[in-house]
Structure formats: C-alpha cells, structure tokens
Design a protein around this motif. Structure first.
Motif, PDB file in Angstrom:
ATOM      1  N   ALA A 123     -18.801  -2.111   4.811  1.00  0.00           N
ATOM      2  CA  ALA A 123     -18.749  -1.789   3.383  1.00  0.00           C
ATOM      3  C   ALA A 123     -18.729  -0.296   3.097  1.00  0.00           C
ATOM      4  N   ASP A 124     -19.343   0.513   3.935  1.00  0.00           N
ATOM      5  CA  ASP A 124     -19.430   1.945   3.644  1.00  0.00           C
ATOM      6  C   ASP A 124     -18.070   2.631   3.534  1.00  0.00           C
ATOM      7  N   PRO A 125     -17.065   2.290   4.381  1.00  0.00           N
ATOM      8  CA  PRO A 125     -15.752   2.929   4.183  1.00  0.00           C
ATOM      9  C   PRO A 125     -15.152   2.656   2.814  1.00  0.00           C
ATOM     10  N   LEU A 126     -15.552   1.557   2.179  1.00  0.00           N
ATOM     11  CA  LEU A 126     -15.025   1.224   0.860  1.00  0.00           C
ATOM     12  C   LEU A 126     -15.810   1.897  -0.259  1.00  0.00           C
ATOM     13  N   MET A 127     -17.113   2.016  -0.093  1.00  0.00           N
ATOM     14  CA  MET A 127     -17.980   2.359  -1.212  1.00  0.00           C
ATOM     15  C   MET A 127     -18.673   3.707  -1.085  1.00  0.00           C
ATOM     16  N   ARG A 128     -18.757   4.246   0.119  1.00  0.00           N
ATOM     17  CA  ARG A 128     -19.537   5.474   0.279  1.00  0.00           C
ATOM     18  C   ARG A 128     -18.776   6.593   0.995  1.00  0.00           C
ATOM     19  N   ARG A 129     -17.584   6.292   1.484  1.00  0.00           N
ATOM     20  CA  ARG A 129     -16.813   7.334   2.168  1.00  0.00           C
ATOM     21  C   ARG A 129     -15.433   7.434   1.566  1.00  0.00           C
ATOM     22  N   ARG A 130     -14.998   8.634   1.345  1.00  0.00           N
ATOM     23  CA  ARG A 130     -13.652   8.841   0.844  1.00  0.00           C
ATOM     24  C   ARG A 130     -12.632   8.636   1.962  1.00  0.00           C
ATOM     25  N   ALA A 131     -11.426   8.320   1.551  1.00  0.00           N
ATOM     26  CA  ALA A 131     -10.358   8.143   2.536  1.00  0.00           C
ATOM     27  C   ALA A 131     -10.071   9.474   3.221  1.00  0.00           C
ATOM     28  N   GLY A 132      -9.901   9.414   4.530  1.00  0.00           N
ATOM     29  CA  GLY A 132      -9.622  10.618   5.299  1.00  0.00           C
ATOM     30  C   GLY A 132      -8.166  11.032   5.238  1.00  0.00           C
ATOM     31  N   ARG A 133      -7.863  12.159   5.853  1.00  0.00           N
ATOM     32  CA  ARG A 133      -6.494  12.673   5.831  1.00  0.00           C
ATOM     33  C   ARG A 133      -5.498  11.708   6.483  1.00  0.00           C
ATOM     34  N   PRO A 134      -5.804  11.096   7.648  1.00  0.00           N
ATOM     35  CA  PRO A 134      -4.820  10.160   8.235  1.00  0.00           C
ATOM     36  C   PRO A 134      -4.449   9.028   7.283  1.00  0.00           C
ATOM     37  N   TRP A 135      -5.461   8.485   6.572  1.00  0.00           N
ATOM     38  CA  TRP A 135      -5.153   7.406   5.625  1.00  0.00           C
ATOM     39  C   TRP A 135      -4.266   7.915   4.498  1.00  0.00           C
ATOM     40  N   ARG A 136      -4.562   9.093   3.983  1.00  0.00           N
ATOM     41  CA  ARG A 136      -3.767   9.622   2.872  1.00  0.00           C
ATOM     42  C   ARG A 136      -2.330   9.889   3.299  1.00  0.00           C
ATOM     43  N   ILE A 137      -2.163  10.424   4.506  1.00  0.00           N
ATOM     44  CA  ILE A 137      -0.802  10.679   4.996  1.00  0.00           C
ATOM     45  C   ILE A 137      -0.047   9.364   5.181  1.00  0.00           C
ATOM     46  N   ALA A 138      -0.695   8.397   5.817  1.00  0.00           N
ATOM     47  CA  ALA A 138      -0.051   7.104   6.034  1.00  0.00           C
ATOM     48  C   ALA A 138       0.282   6.427   4.708  1.00  0.00           C
ATOM     49  N   PHE A 139      -0.622   6.535   3.744  1.00  0.00           N
ATOM     50  CA  PHE A 139      -0.394   5.922   2.436  1.00  0.00           C
ATOM     51  C   PHE A 139       0.790   6.587   1.732  1.00  0.00           C
ATOM     52  N   ALA A 140       0.890   7.912   1.853  1.00  0.00           N
ATOM     53  CA  ALA A 140       1.999   8.624   1.218  1.00  0.00           C
ATOM     54  C   ALA A 140       3.331   8.252   1.865  1.00  0.00           C
ATOM     55  N   VAL A 141       3.348   8.199   3.213  1.00  0.00           N
ATOM     56  CA  VAL A 141       4.594   7.846   3.917  1.00  0.00           C
ATOM     57  C   VAL A 141       5.011   6.414   3.588  1.00  0.00           C
ATOM     58  N   SER A 142       4.047   5.496   3.635  1.00  0.00           N
ATOM     59  CA  SER A 142       4.382   4.106   3.323  1.00  0.00           C
ATOM     60  C   SER A 142       4.795   3.955   1.865  1.00  0.00           C
ATOM     61  N   GLY A 143       4.195   4.752   0.977  1.00  0.00           N
ATOM     62  CA  GLY A 143       4.601   4.717  -0.422  1.00  0.00           C
ATOM     63  C   GLY A 143       6.041   5.170  -0.597  1.00  0.00           C
ATOM     64  N   MET A 144       6.448   6.214   0.140  1.00  0.00           N
ATOM     65  CA  MET A 144       7.840   6.668   0.062  1.00  0.00           C
ATOM     66  C   MET A 144       8.795   5.614   0.600  1.00  0.00           C
ATOM     67  N   LEU A 145       8.392   4.928   1.681  1.00  0.00           N
ATOM     68  CA  LEU A 145       9.243   3.856   2.210  1.00  0.00           C
ATOM     69  C   LEU A 145       9.319   2.693   1.234  1.00  0.00           C
ATOM     70  N   THR A 146       8.238   2.448   0.504  1.00  0.00           N
ATOM     71  CA  THR A 146       8.263   1.399  -0.516  1.00  0.00           C
ATOM     72  C   THR A 146       9.240   1.760  -1.630  1.00  0.00           C
ATOM     73  N   LEU A 147       9.213   3.027  -2.045  1.00  0.00           N
ATOM     74  CA  LEU A 147      10.187   3.490  -3.044  1.00  0.00           C
ATOM     75  C   LEU A 147      11.602   3.391  -2.500  1.00  0.00           C
ATOM     76  N   LEU A 148      11.763   3.654  -1.190  1.00  0.00           N
ATOM     77  CA  LEU A 148      13.083   3.506  -0.570  1.00  0.00           C
ATOM     78  C   LEU A 148      13.554   2.061  -0.669  1.00  0.00           C
ATOM     79  N   LEU A 149      12.648   1.112  -0.401  1.00  0.00           N
ATOM     80  CA  LEU A 149      13.013  -0.297  -0.511  1.00  0.00           C
ATOM     81  C   LEU A 149      13.419  -0.633  -1.945  1.00  0.00           C
ATOM     82  N   ALA A 150      12.664  -0.130  -2.910  1.00  0.00           N
ATOM     83  CA  ALA A 150      12.998  -0.396  -4.314  1.00  0.00           C
ATOM     84  C   ALA A 150      14.360   0.192  -4.676  1.00  0.00           C
ATOM     85  N   GLY A 151      14.614   1.415  -4.182  1.00  0.00           N
ATOM     86  CA  GLY A 151      15.901   2.033  -4.466  1.00  0.00           C
ATOM     87  C   GLY A 151      17.057   1.291  -3.822  1.00  0.00           C
TER      88      GLY A 151
END
Length: 450
Positions: free
Chosen positions: A24-52
């Motif tokens: 539970a702590d990664p959800l409620m007491r710790r902020r997302a780290g840099r690897p998660w943010r980078i992966a989320f941004a890359v996957s978000g761009m690929l999601t936009l690519l799919l939409a396009g």
C-alpha cells in the motif's frame, strides 16, 4: 504445481502489517519515481500514436494497411488473436491456481487479472479497425435492429463480439470481487478525505466480518470454477474463426485446443515480465521472490512442450490427410517465402524455453524473463504466420500472394503495446498490484504450519 515450502514465499518473521505496508505504501505514501514517470510519458505518447493512427485509418480507409486481395486479414486479425490470447491467460491463471490451492498465486493473481482486462479490451479494437466501416460496428451486437434483422451469425466477427463482451464482463466481475477487501484496507489507510471516500465507495461497505468473508470466498471460488470453461470456450471461438473455413491449413479440429494452449503459453510469459517489472518498480522483492520465477519457469517449460505437441499434430495431420492443398500448405511452411519467420517462430517457442530444464537458469530472474520475452515474440509470429501462410497459398493459384506490412501496420502494433503499458502503469499507481488479503491468508497458513 507446488512452490514448495511456504516459508520460501514470504520473509521469515514478517507481520501482516508489514506486508500491507509493502503493497500500500507505494500508492499512498510514496510519490512515483523518475523511472515510472518516464515510462508513463513514453507509453502515453505511444497511446496518442495509436489514437492518431486509428483516426487516419478511419479517414483514409484500410488501404493504408498491407492487406491485399489474398491476405485480407493481415496484421489486424493477427494482433487480435495475439492480444485476446494474452487476455485469456490472466483470469485462467488466477482461477486455476485458486482452485488448486497454490500458495504462490497470492503474489501474481492481481496484476494477472488486470492484464486480462487491458489485453482483452485492446484485442476488441482490432476487429473494429479491420471492418473498413467502423460506424457499423454496432451491427455486430446480437440484438435485432429497428428493421427486425439479426446479425449474420455465419460471420466470425459476430462470434468475436460475443466472445469478447462475455469474457470481458466476467473478468471485470472476477477482478473486482477479489479487489473489494483490499479497497477496504486502502480506505482505512487513506490520509486524505477524497481517498477515504473514493476507496470507501468502491469497497461497498466491506467490514471484514466472518459473514463477509464467508460470502466473499464462496462466490469467489464459484466464479473461479466458472472461469475455466469460459476461458476455454472464448479462445476456442477465436480458433473457430479459422477452423470453420475451408482454407488449407485451417480446417483442423486441433485448432481450439491449439489456440487455448498457445494463449496460456503467451499469457504466462507476459505475467513473468510484469512480475519482474512490478517487483522492481514497487520494491516488492520480499513478496515476489526468485521462488516464484522458478515455478513460473516450470510452467513456461510445460507450455513449450504442449506447443511442440500441437505443432507435431498439425504437421502429421497435413501429411496423413493425403490432400494436395494441405500438403502444399505444409511444404510452404518450411520452404515458402515466410520460411525464415517460421523457423524463427519454432526457435522462440520450442528451442529457447528448453533452457529452463536447467535449475540454475530457472533460479535466475533475468533468464526466466528473457525466455518469456522471446516466447512472446514467437507467439506473435505464430499468429501472424497462421494468417499469412494460409491466405497466401489458398486453393486457387491465381489468388496466391505475399503480404507486406506497411508502416501503419507497425505503428498501430507499437501503439497498442504502448496503450497496454499505459494502462498497466496507471493500475500500478492506483490499485494494489498484489492481493493483500491473499498474502494475509498465506501468512496465517505459514504461521500455523499448514
């Protein structure tokens, strides 16, 4: 397949509170780290690519894909079968391990079930992309329209719609039911009023009383028993898209079990990869242990042997049938234009997993994950070649042709992978990736020496 002593699955001397904190702590007491943010941004761009790409496909038509008059299914239906195979595996794995009382299930069942929801949802997009007239997708719904006309049940697209909707609905119920006790735990640990309200509403008033647990476990096991035949039937329907035709190489009774085995094989491979990523990303090394990967390595090895039996049966059936078209199809597998891909598929699905006979390699997380990645490449090649080889060498020589994917085929595939990663990353930050109540039951069994 037992994981051995349960002490190998949990740290010695741990407490239930410590296990809950790990999840539970990664959800409620710790902020997302840099690897998660980078992966989320890359996957978000690929999601936009799919939409396009999807928007461009709807605007320009399926002529932008590599589909031709011979290989009319091309990438879209191959990707559909691959994704729905991955989706079918998650619920089956969770349900089968629950019914057989496997203690190592507790560490993997939650994200395996989430994988099912996301993969089946993505699979459902590809038949719509393949239609050419996506605004008529509603016609696949099995109910009479205003003119009193029913959908054409001889069309495989209608079968696919029924299979996807029924399986997705059931998997959502199974996933949510198993999540309720953990939602109540998050409700009680939430530090903000918004979190308490949101998780509280989703927990449906769960108090953890003896009556609640009795009703929950009874219904949960009942749904698990229903899941096994449902998974087999759903992917058998996907197989019937092929075997109900008259094309050489497809009209085989082995296709339904062949597809089911392949779905479990590829799906378990994705579970292995997700387990490694979640273990590293959320710091769950104490819960998802090398012992889990060793057991999953055995499952992958068994799946590879099952695939070998399916391939051998397919070859023998084509040879024994004494049908010219069937034998020509078999010859094209090994000597035709796609032969290099076919041999690569056999290497990925049959040869590479044999490395897992070694106990030392099964004990190595990178080795097991590497085998899982390779076999999923092989299973994707298998889905593609089932379509390319048969449709390229039909009964009429005048209709023979070779499929060449376009850039748009590859971009849509990449976008779907990115969309899946986007959904999994969001899931890992919003819901517990490991079933905390199942870990608690495992801890009690360990302490009691059961």
């Amino acid at each position: 397949m037992s994981a051995g002593p349960e002490e190998a699955l949990l740290p010695r001397g741990t407490s239930y509170g410590a296990l809950v904190g790990l999840v539970a702590d990664p959800l409620m007491r710790r902020r997302a780290g840099r690897p998660w943010r980078i992966a989320f941004a890359v996957s978000g761009m690929l999601t936009l690519l799919l939409a396009g790409c999807t928007a461009w496909l709807f605007l320009r038509g399926i002529g932008i894909l590599g589909n031709n008059t011979a290989v009319v299914w091309g990438f879209p239906i191959a990707n559909y079968v691959w994704w729905i195979g991955i989706g079918n595996a998650g619920t089956f794995i969770s349900a089968a391990l629950l019914l057989t009382r496997q203690p190592w299930r507790a560490a993997i069942n939650r994200f395996a079930e989430a994988m099912t929801l996301f993969a089946v949802g993505i699979a459902g997009l590809f038949p719509i992309l393949h239609l050419g007239r996506p605004h008529y997708a509603l016609w696949l719904t099995p109910y009479p329209n205003t003119q009193g006309l029913w959908p054409q049940w001889r069309s495989a697209l209608v079968w696919d719609f029924a299979a996807i909707v029924s399986y997705l609905t059931f998997s959502l119920m199974f996933f949510y039911l198993g999540l309720i006790p953990d939602l109540a735990t998050l409700r009680d640990r939430a530090q903000s009023r918004a979190g308490q309200v949101i998780y509280g509403v989703l927990a449906l008033g769960w108090r953890g009383s003896a009556r609640h647990w009795h009703l929950h476990d009874t219904l949960y096991r009942t749904l698990a028993a229903m899941a096994l035949p449902l998974v087999v039937s759903v992917h058998s329907v996907a197989a019937m898209d092929f075997s109900a035709s008259l094309m050489p190489g497809w009209q085989e009774t082995i296709f339904p079990p062949y597809f089911v085995v392949g779905a479990l094989f590829s799906g378990f491979g994705i579970v292995v990869v997700l387990a490694a990523l979640i273990r590293w990303g959320l710091g769950l090394q104490a819960i998802i242990t090398p012992r889990h990967f060793a057991v999953m390595g055995k499952v992958l090895l068994a799946g590879s042997l099952g695939m070998a039996l399916c391939y051998g049966t397919e070859w023998f059936s084509a040879w024994q049938a004494e049908d010219r078209a069937e034998r020509e199809h078999l010859r094209a597998l090994f000597t035709g234009p796609y032969a290099p891909l076919y041999f690569a598929m056999l290497g990925c699905n049959l040869l590479v997993p044999q490395l897992l006979w070694s106990g030392r390699l099964r004990g190595s997380i990178p080795a097991v994950v590497g085998v899982a990645v390779v076999l999923n490449i092989g299973m994707w090649l298998e889905r593609v070649l089932i379509i390319w080889n048969t449709l390229s060498h039909g009964h009429l020589p005048s209709m023979h042709g070779v499929f060449s994917p376009t850039l748009w085929d590859w971009l849509i595939l990449a976008g779907s992978l990115g969309f899946f990663a986007f959904l999994m990353l969001g899931f890992a930050r919003l819901l517990p990736a490991v079933a905390m109540h199942d870990m608690g039951k495992l801890l009690r069994r360990q302490r009691s020496g059961a």
